[in-house]
Scaffold this motif. Structure first.
Motif, PDB file in Angstrom:
ATOM      1  N   ASN A  66     -40.663 -55.780  22.599  1.00  0.00           N
ATOM      2  CA  ASN A  66     -39.469 -55.482  21.804  1.00  0.00           C
ATOM      3  C   ASN A  66     -39.330 -56.445  20.627  1.00  0.00           C
ATOM      4  OD1 ASN A  66     -38.740 -53.360  23.425  1.00  0.00           O
ATOM      5  ND2 ASN A  66     -37.044 -54.396  24.420  1.00  0.00           N
ATOM      6  N   GLY A  67     -39.517 -57.733  20.925  1.00  0.00           N
ATOM      7  CA  GLY A  67     -39.398 -58.726  19.860  1.00  0.00           C
ATOM      8  C   GLY A  67     -40.455 -58.549  18.786  1.00  0.00           C
ATOM      9  N   ALA A  68     -41.693 -58.325  19.211  1.00  0.00           N
ATOM     10  CA  ALA A  68     -42.796 -58.173  18.259  1.00  0.00           C
ATOM     11  C   ALA A  68     -42.618 -56.911  17.411  1.00  0.00           C
ATOM     12  CB  ALA A  68     -44.129 -58.129  18.998  1.00  0.00           C
ATOM     13  N   LYS A  69     -42.229 -55.811  18.061  1.00  0.00           N
ATOM     14  CA  LYS A  69     -42.045 -54.559  17.319  1.00  0.00           C
ATOM     15  C   LYS A  69     -40.908 -54.671  16.313  1.00  0.00           C
ATOM     16  CE  LYS A  69     -42.468 -50.547  19.310  1.00  0.00           C
ATOM     17  NZ  LYS A  69     -42.300 -49.407  20.241  1.00  0.00           N
ATOM     18  N   LEU A  70     -39.865 -55.412  16.667  1.00  0.00           N
ATOM     19  CA  LEU A  70     -38.762 -55.599  15.735  1.00  0.00           C
ATOM     20  C   LEU A  70     -39.230 -56.327  14.488  1.00  0.00           C
ATOM     21  CD1 LEU A  70     -35.785 -55.489  14.953  1.00  0.00           C
ATOM     22  CD2 LEU A  70     -35.428 -57.600  16.282  1.00  0.00           C
ATOM     23  N   TYR A  71     -40.041 -57.388  14.671  1.00  0.00           N
ATOM     24  CA  TYR A  71     -40.514 -58.119  13.498  1.00  0.00           C
ATOM     25  C   TYR A  71     -41.415 -57.242  12.631  1.00  0.00           C
ATOM     26  CZ  TYR A  71     -42.305 -61.520  10.297  1.00  0.00           C
ATOM     27  OH  TYR A  71     -42.615 -62.170   9.124  1.00  0.00           O
ATOM     28  N   VAL A  72     -42.311 -56.495  13.252  1.00  0.00           N
ATOM     29  CA  VAL A  72     -43.213 -55.633  12.480  1.00  0.00           C
ATOM     30  C   VAL A  72     -42.420 -54.572  11.721  1.00  0.00           C
ATOM     31  CG1 VAL A  72     -45.084 -53.945  12.637  1.00  0.00           C
ATOM     32  CG2 VAL A  72     -45.173 -56.038  14.007  1.00  0.00           C
ATOM     33  N   LYS A  73     -41.416 -54.013  12.362  1.00  0.00           N
ATOM     34  CA  LYS A  73     -40.576 -53.014  11.699  1.00  0.00           C
ATOM     35  C   LYS A  73     -39.901 -53.602  10.462  1.00  0.00           C
ATOM     36  CE  LYS A  73     -36.710 -49.837  12.509  1.00  0.00           C
ATOM     37  NZ  LYS A  73     -35.751 -49.297  13.516  1.00  0.00           N
ATOM     38  N   GLN A 306     -29.040 -64.316  13.239  1.00  0.00           N
ATOM     39  CA  GLN A 306     -29.459 -63.082  12.567  1.00  0.00           C
ATOM     40  C   GLN A 306     -30.386 -62.280  13.470  1.00  0.00           C
ATOM     41  OE1 GLN A 306     -28.345 -61.916   9.429  1.00  0.00           O
ATOM     42  NE2 GLN A 306     -29.281 -60.071  10.302  1.00  0.00           N
ATOM     43  N   PHE A 307     -31.281 -62.981  14.164  1.00  0.00           N
ATOM     44  CA  PHE A 307     -32.177 -62.312  15.098  1.00  0.00           C
ATOM     45  C   PHE A 307     -31.380 -61.623  16.199  1.00  0.00           C
ATOM     46  CE2 PHE A 307     -34.281 -62.785  19.297  1.00  0.00           C
ATOM     47  CZ  PHE A 307     -35.255 -61.813  19.140  1.00  0.00           C
ATOM     48  N   CYS A 323     -38.107 -62.161  24.306  1.00  0.00           N
ATOM     49  CA  CYS A 323     -37.941 -61.340  23.098  1.00  0.00           C
ATOM     50  C   CYS A 323     -38.125 -62.199  21.853  1.00  0.00           C
ATOM     51  CB  CYS A 323     -36.553 -60.707  23.077  1.00  0.00           C
ATOM     52  SG  CYS A 323     -36.119 -59.749  24.540  1.00  0.00           S
ATOM     53  N   ALA A 324     -37.481 -63.376  21.863  1.00  0.00           N
ATOM     54  CA  ALA A 324     -37.566 -64.281  20.718  1.00  0.00           C
ATOM     55  C   ALA A 324     -38.993 -64.771  20.501  1.00  0.00           C
ATOM     56  CB  ALA A 324     -36.625 -65.466  20.921  1.00  0.00           C
ATOM     57  N   LEU A 325     -39.691 -65.088  21.580  1.00  0.00           N
ATOM     58  CA  LEU A 325     -41.074 -65.547  21.458  1.00  0.00           C
ATOM     59  C   LEU A 325     -41.990 -64.425  20.965  1.00  0.00           C
ATOM     60  CD1 LEU A 325     -41.320 -67.747  24.674  1.00  0.00           C
ATOM     61  CD2 LEU A 325     -41.524 -68.563  22.312  1.00  0.00           C
ATOM     62  N   GLY A 326     -41.727 -63.187  21.382  1.00  0.00           N
ATOM     63  CA  GLY A 326     -42.498 -62.062  20.873  1.00  0.00           C
ATOM     64  C   GLY A 326     -42.300 -61.876  19.382  1.00  0.00           C
ATOM     65  N   TYR A 327     -41.066 -62.029  18.946  1.00  0.00           N
ATOM     66  CA  TYR A 327     -40.723 -61.933  17.528  1.00  0.00           C
ATOM     67  C   TYR A 327     -41.477 -63.001  16.739  1.00  0.00           C
ATOM     68  CZ  TYR A 327     -37.494 -61.469  13.498  1.00  0.00           C
ATOM     69  OH  TYR A 327     -36.924 -61.263  12.256  1.00  0.00           O
ATOM     70  N   ASP A 328     -41.463 -64.235  17.250  1.00  0.00           N
ATOM     71  CA  ASP A 328     -42.131 -65.333  16.556  1.00  0.00           C
ATOM     72  C   ASP A 328     -43.648 -65.198  16.575  1.00  0.00           C
ATOM     73  OD1 ASP A 328     -39.725 -66.389  15.891  1.00  0.00           O
ATOM     74  OD2 ASP A 328     -39.882 -68.189  17.134  1.00  0.00           O
ATOM     75  N   ALA A 329     -44.208 -64.693  17.676  1.00  0.00           N
ATOM     76  CA  ALA A 329     -45.657 -64.503  17.741  1.00  0.00           C
ATOM     77  C   ALA A 329     -46.109 -63.512  16.673  1.00  0.00           C
ATOM     78  CB  ALA A 329     -46.071 -64.014  19.129  1.00  0.00           C
ATOM     79  N   ALA A 330     -45.347 -62.427  16.516  1.00  0.00           N
ATOM     80  CA  ALA A 330     -45.663 -61.457  15.463  1.00  0.00           C
ATOM     81  C   ALA A 330     -45.497 -62.088  14.088  1.00  0.00           C
ATOM     82  CB  ALA A 330     -44.768 -60.227  15.599  1.00  0.00           C
TER      83      ALA A 330
END
Length: 400
Positions: A66-73, A306-307, A323-330
């Protein structure tokens, strides 16, 4: 996160035991990963996203996804790379299994991805890291804490801390707090728990603290009163409980029932011990306790808030540390890809991958889990939050 899965399943084995059987069969199908220059010449760039999206540890993989997909989006919505290319995510479920993870990895290599966000749990992540060396595929794991993940090649990076780092950090914090005598209670069958415990004990002794006793228990235990009675008899200033929140909640509650009013210390396995879907220990019992983590919603940092706002808008739920770590990894991977696209000097597919690796190693991102950069290894240099409990709520005690 659902409450019927323990986070202990997240970080099983550092790799040597888990991968001791059948290593040759796992990697025998691995090709050279020569790829195709067409992978970098079109209007899109393929990036892999892999994790356990079904099975016993799916909740962690789904949170990272979820986190990674949000960043990519968000990245694509802003126009993609500086060269105008969008990111095409190749998402694959490895079911929490090391063999399946290697199979998924090979499919991504065949798809000519320019990097992978993954894997999630330590054992499959190590398997993928080993397989990826000959292909030189950039890997960024959000959450695999086992130290072995980065030892196979310089193409592997992580967004999270390691187990030994957390143990040392909490021992340093204990010394700073002026504690003189400490005890520990940990799951002897968990590599995560044992890794944090061992590092804590080693550093505590270096700092001059007395480690009065180390009490262990077996995976699946729910009654800790015998171990806690031994601990209480030592009259410690603090007790390290470096386990996962379901166990830690029971341990703290039972200790209070036995009359222990002192401090408990924990690692990032404490995340969600209170204030999530269920309170695993009461706010009153947690008063005065501390643990380390990279993300907490109580952080008023503008990037974090904001995240949280964006995540809630996208998924209608509150984000967790995963979720936050997935966002940052992306973010780590796509920031590097963006730099390579901006420079525009990659000779071919193989050169492109190496330049992405170099960009990660030399770059820096302002993530929601802190400022992240690297200093010669795939382990991040980043700040750590020490979380305390007051009036039933979490707050940031300090940043180390």
């Amino acid at each position: 996160m659902a409450n019927n899965i323990t986070r202990r399943d997240l970080f099983k084995a550092s790799g040597t035991t888990a991968l001791g059987l059948g290593v040759a069969s796992l990697f025998s199908a691995c090709g050279s990963g020569s790829g195709s220059d067409s992978a970098i010449s079109g209007k899109t760039l393929k990036v892999g996203l892999m994790g356990p999206y079904s099975g016993d540890v799916a909740q962690y993989g789904l949170a990272v996804r979820n986190g990674a997909k949000l960043y990519v989006k968000q990245f694509n919505k802003k126009g993609g790379t500086k060269s105008g290319k969008k990111i095409d995510l190749v998402v694959q479920d490895e079911k929490g299994d090391a063999t399946e993870a290697v199979n998924v990895y090979q499919k991504m290599v065949e798809d000519n991805v320019v990097g992978i966000v993954g894997d999630v749990t330590s054992t499959p992540s190590i398997a993928v890291a080993q397989a990826s060396v000959s292909d030189n595929i950039p890997l960024v794991t959000a959450s695999a804490t086992a130290a072995d993940f980065i030892k196979y090649g310089k193409n592997a990076f992580r967004a999270c801390y390691t187990d030994p780092y957390q143990g040392k950090l909490m021992a340093d914090f204990a010394a700073q707090q002026g504690y003189k005598t400490v005890c520990t209670i940990f799951n002897s069958g968990g590599d995560y728990e044992k890794g944090v415990n061992d590092a804590f004990v080693k550093e505590a002794k270096k700092k001059g603290l007395t480690v009065a006793t180390q009490e262990s228990y077996s995976q699946g235990d729910v009654d800790f009163k015998a171990q806690l009675a031994n601990i209480i008899a030592k009259k410690p200033d603090a007790v390290l409980s470096p386990n996962y929140y379901q166990d830690d909640g029971k341990i703290v509650t039972q200790a209070r029932e036995l009359g222990y009013t002192g401090v408990f210390l924990g690692a990032d396995g404490w995340a969600n011990i209170v204030g999530g879907d269920e309170d695993y220990a009461s706010g009153k019992d947690l008063e005065g306790c501390f643990y380390d983590t990279s993300f907490v919603s109580a952080n008023d940092d503008k990037h974090v808030q904001q995240f949280i706002k964006d995540y809630k808008a996208e998924y209608k739920s509150d984000p967790t540390n995963f979720c936050a770590l997935g966002y940052d990894a992306a973010m780590i991977l796509l920031t590097a890809i963006d730099k390579v696209e901006k420079d525009g000097d990659a000779k071919d597919y193989e050169d492109y991958k190496q330049k992405v690796i170099d960009a990660i190693a030399k770059g820096k991102v302002e993530g929601v889990t802190g400022t992240i950069k690297y200093d010669g290894t795939g382990d991040p240099v980043k700040s750590t939050l020490i979380i305390g409990f007051k009036d039933g709520k979490e707050y940031i005690e300090t940043t180390l």
